[in-house]
Design a protein around this motif. Structure first.
Motif, PDB file in Angstrom:
ATOM      1  N   LEU A 256      40.623  37.114  36.791  1.00 39.26           N
ATOM      2  CA  LEU A 256      39.845  36.493  37.866  1.00 39.26           C
ATOM      3  C   LEU A 256      40.338  36.916  39.247  1.00 39.26           C
ATOM      4  O   LEU A 256      39.608  36.800  40.231  1.00 39.26           O
ATOM      5  CB  LEU A 256      39.902  34.969  37.731  1.00 39.26           C
ATOM      6  N   LYS A 257      41.567  37.409  39.323  1.00 33.19           N
ATOM      7  CA  LYS A 257      42.077  37.918  40.595  1.00 33.19           C
ATOM      8  C   LYS A 257      41.613  39.354  40.841  1.00 33.19           C
ATOM      9  O   LYS A 257      41.693  39.851  41.968  1.00 33.19           O
ATOM     10  CB  LYS A 257      43.602  37.850  40.604  1.00 33.19           C
ATOM     11  N   THR A 258      41.153  39.999  39.764  1.00 37.89           N
ATOM     12  CA  THR A 258      40.783  41.415  39.859  1.00 37.89           C
ATOM     13  C   THR A 258      39.278  41.641  39.810  1.00 37.89           C
ATOM     14  O   THR A 258      38.757  42.548  40.470  1.00 37.89           O
ATOM     15  CB  THR A 258      41.445  42.206  38.703  1.00 37.89           C
ATOM     16  N   PHE A 259      38.582  40.795  39.036  1.00 32.69           N
ATOM     17  CA  PHE A 259      37.144  40.979  38.830  1.00 32.69           C
ATOM     18  C   PHE A 259      36.394  39.690  39.149  1.00 32.69           C
ATOM     19  O   PHE A 259      36.970  38.606  39.163  1.00 32.69           O
ATOM     20  CB  PHE A 259      36.862  41.388  37.380  1.00 32.69           C
ATOM     21  N   THR A 260      35.098  39.812  39.362  1.00 34.32           N
ATOM     22  CA  THR A 260      34.272  38.626  39.578  1.00 34.32           C
ATOM     23  C   THR A 260      33.989  37.954  38.241  1.00 34.32           C
ATOM     24  O   THR A 260      34.092  38.577  37.178  1.00 34.32           O
ATOM     25  CB  THR A 260      32.944  38.989  40.244  1.00 34.32           C
ATOM     26  N   ALA A 261      33.610  36.688  38.294  1.00 35.72           N
ATOM     27  CA  ALA A 261      33.247  35.956  37.072  1.00 35.72           C
ATOM     28  C   ALA A 261      32.089  36.642  36.370  1.00 35.72           C
ATOM     29  O   ALA A 261      32.065  36.743  35.138  1.00 35.72           O
ATOM     30  CB  ALA A 261      32.892  34.514  37.416  1.00 35.72           C
ATOM     31  N   ARG A 262      31.122  37.134  37.140  1.00 40.20           N
ATOM     32  CA  ARG A 262      29.957  37.814  36.540  1.00 40.20           C
ATOM     33  C   ARG A 262      30.377  39.091  35.803  1.00 40.20           C
ATOM     34  O   ARG A 262      29.844  39.399  34.741  1.00 40.20           O
ATOM     35  CB  ARG A 262      28.936  38.140  37.624  1.00 40.20           C
ATOM     36  N   GLN A 263      31.338  39.820  36.357  1.00 37.62           N
ATOM     37  CA  GLN A 263      31.816  41.029  35.679  1.00 37.62           C
ATOM     38  C   GLN A 263      32.510  40.675  34.363  1.00 37.62           C
ATOM     39  O   GLN A 263      32.284  41.321  33.337  1.00 37.62           O
ATOM     40  CB  GLN A 263      32.790  41.780  36.592  1.00 37.62           C
ATOM     41  N   ILE A 264      33.349  39.667  34.403  1.00 31.84           N
ATOM     42  CA  ILE A 264      34.085  39.265  33.206  1.00 31.84           C
ATOM     43  C   ILE A 264      33.133  38.790  32.111  1.00 31.84           C
ATOM     44  O   ILE A 264      33.242  39.205  30.945  1.00 31.84           O
ATOM     45  CB  ILE A 264      35.096  38.147  33.556  1.00 31.84           C
ATOM     46  N   ILE A 265      32.174  37.935  32.471  1.00 33.96           N
ATOM     47  CA  ILE A 265      31.213  37.425  31.487  1.00 33.96           C
ATOM     48  C   ILE A 265      30.399  38.563  30.889  1.00 33.96           C
ATOM     49  O   ILE A 265      30.166  38.622  29.667  1.00 33.96           O
ATOM     50  CB  ILE A 265      30.290  36.369  32.132  1.00 33.96           C
ATOM     51  N   GLY A 266      29.960  39.489  31.710  1.00 38.18           N
ATOM     52  CA  GLY A 266      29.179  40.619  31.205  1.00 38.18           C
ATOM     53  C   GLY A 266      29.957  41.486  30.238  1.00 38.18           C
ATOM     54  O   GLY A 266      29.430  41.910  29.199  1.00 38.18           O
ATOM     55  N   GLU A 267      31.221  41.747  30.550  1.00 47.56           N
ATOM     56  CA  GLU A 267      32.051  42.565  29.665  1.00 47.56           C
ATOM     57  C   GLU A 267      32.333  41.844  28.349  1.00 47.56           C
ATOM     58  O   GLU A 267      32.317  42.455  27.274  1.00 47.56           O
ATOM     59  CB  GLU A 267      33.366  42.915  30.363  1.00 47.56           C
TER      60      GLU A 267
END
Length: 308
Positions: A256-267
């Motif tokens: 969460l310090k490196t990526f957005t929540a939307r990026q994490i959920i998508g991956e």
């Protein structure tokens, strides 16, 4: 077709921070319930107060909220539910034999003890065979745990991801602990009581708990509680096949310090085969395409984004 409201849950043990695999499990539990128009609840399994500080639990709750996963009802804390577990223990005593176990850790892990596929042991019923006099003598120096006696019975259930499962209770798990020697109620009893009282109808969790399910079904039957539908997701690995662990490199907070929540959920959705390609998404956008049939049955491999 039942008109019953679907209630799913995510129940982390706050003995450390979440990693991406825990986050994926929470996401799939949330999507499974929401895709059926149901409710989703969070339960904190902090039975062992020494191993599960409140600060770790609050960090988990914050991490879930950061990616859009929130409880539809007040969060349940197992550390506040001891009276419910005591009541369940009393009820169990009227339906099954519960007996004190004085065996030490060394005795339970002796070379001659049968090991089970999940890493546990098949208890040889050593203390079940003690006379009243022998128990009284041991009581002078050893504080016992308490085990429930299981029958020679095959428990079957159909897992929503892994298909039909069968386990002989006597041979596959043996008499198991419901209350530890320090007085803390064991996971097996607490999870059954909590799922029953919360009205949980489906449980999405890791495959490492698949082996526990038959003994939980056994307790549900004794306590007169319904059995939820189970979905056990496979082992979550990094792109090289390494099992994730609660080490600093796998921390969901780091992500969460490196990526957005939307990026994490998508991956995560891509890794679980919910969408065909990784792209930033809000979690609720995944409700329509979600299906348990899409989830891999063997292993889930995260993309290399999670290891950067």
């Amino acid at each position: 077709m039942s008109n019953e409201t679907v209630i799913g849950r995510f129940a982390p043990t706050p003995s450390g921070f979440m990693h991406a695999g825990n986050l994926l499990c929470a996401m799939l539990a949330y999507l499974s319930a929401k895709s059926k128009g149901g409710k989703f609840i969070i339960r904190i399994e902090d039975l062992d107060a020494l191993r599960c500080p409140r600060s770790s639990a609050l960090e988990i709750i914050d991490t879930l909220a950061a990616v859009g996963i929130k409880s539809d009802e007040p969060i349940v804390w197992q550390s506040e539910r001891t009276s419910a577990y005591k009541s369940a223990e009393r009820l169990l005593k009227s339906h099954a034999e519960i007996y004190p176990c004085y065996c030490t850790r060394a005795e339970l892990h002796a070379p001659q003890i049968t090991r089970l596929p999940d890493g546990g042991i098949l208890y040889p019923q050593t203390c079940k065979k003690l006379s009243a006099e022998q128990r009284e003598e041991k009581e002078k120096s050893v504080k016992p745990s308490f085990r429930i006696s299981v029958p020679d019975e095959i428990i079957t259930f159909t897992d929503g991801i892994r298909g039909e499962q069968r386990q002989n209770l006597a041979l596959g798990c043996g008499d198991f602990i419901i209350r530890r020697s320090d007085g803390v109620y064991a996971y097996q009893l607490a999870v059954v009581v909590d799922d029953g009282e919360s009205g949980v109808t489906e449980v999405v969790r890791g495959a490492d708990l698949l082996y526990d399910t038959p003994r939980q079904i056994y307790l549900q039957r004794l306590l007169g509680l319904p059995t939820p539908k189970y979905y056990h997701i496979p082992l979550v690995c990094d792109f090289s096949g390494r099992k994730l662990s609660k080490s600093e490199g796998d921390s969901a907070q780091r992500l969460l310090k490196t990526f957005t929540a939307r990026q994490i959920i998508g991956e995560l959705a891509f890794a679980a085969n919910i969408i065909a390609e990784p792209k930033p998404m809000d979690i609720d956008e995944l409700i329509p395409p979600y299906s348990a049939d899409k989830v891999p049955k063997d292993k889930i491999f995260l993309t290399d984004m999670f290891m950067k």
